[in-house]
Design an enzyme around this catalytic site. Structure first.
Site, PDB file in Angstrom:
ATOM      1  N   ASP A  29       0.859  -1.186   0.000  1.00  0.00           N
ATOM      2  CA  ASP A  29       0.000   0.000   0.000  1.00  0.00           C
ATOM      3  C   ASP A  29       0.897   1.237   0.000  1.00  0.00           C
ATOM      4  OD1 ASP A  29      -1.710   2.209   0.943  1.00  0.00           O
ATOM      5  OD2 ASP A  29      -3.160   0.646   1.433  1.00  0.00           O
ATOM      6  N   HIS A  94     -10.745  -4.722  -2.822  1.00  0.00           N
ATOM      7  CA  HIS A  94      -9.397  -4.909  -2.299  1.00  0.00           C
ATOM      8  C   HIS A  94      -9.451  -5.267  -0.829  1.00  0.00           C
ATOM      9  CE1 HIS A  94     -10.369  -0.610  -1.978  1.00  0.00           C
ATOM     10  NE2 HIS A  94      -9.525  -0.513  -0.961  1.00  0.00           N
TER      11      HIS A  94
END
Length: 133
Positions: A29, A94
């Site tokens: 991320d 996600h």
């Protein structure tokens, strides 16, 4: 297609890939809440979990589990949001894998609850059961 995650899957936008299967991709991320914060996404586009095929869904959690193990985190969160109101920022399913090393880093959750009678809870359970496919 303007979906940022679809563009990452196609290789049009770079990512720091950590794992890939035929159906899913895991990468770091870029706005982490802790060290090791990663995303696992299906290669099939779907805005919400309910938009995905069962095959794509079946691959997400095992890959998230592998990523969680690989971070070495003893404590971690697996988070998956559906819809803007539910805090989904990117319109492509996600799963966040978020190590929780201490109280300062990682996911911070507030979990408000409300009172509901056993009768209401039973009725709601029956309504949901009757709609299951």
């Amino acid at each position: 297609m303007s979906c940022i995650f679809c563009r990452i899957i196609k290789g049009e936008i770079p990512c720091i890939k950590i794992a890939e299967t035929a159906k899913s991709l895991a990468f770091m991320d870029i706005a982490p809440t802790s060290k090791g914060h990663a995303l696992v996404i299906p290669k099939e586009h779907g805005e919400r979990l309910t938009d995905l095929s069962d095959e794509s869904c079946a691959d997400l959690l095992p890959l998230a589990k592998r990523v969680a193990k690989a971070t070495g985190a003893e404590n971690f969160n697996i988070l998956q949001n559906n819809g803007r109101l539910a805090h989904q920022e990117v319109g492509h399913v996600h799963v966040h894998v978020i190590p929780k090393p201490n109280t300062e880093f990682g996911l911070v959750v507030g979990w408000p609850s409300f009172s509901i009678s056993k009768e209401e809870l039973s009725e709601l359970g029956e309504q949901i059961r009757s709609r299951m496919e």
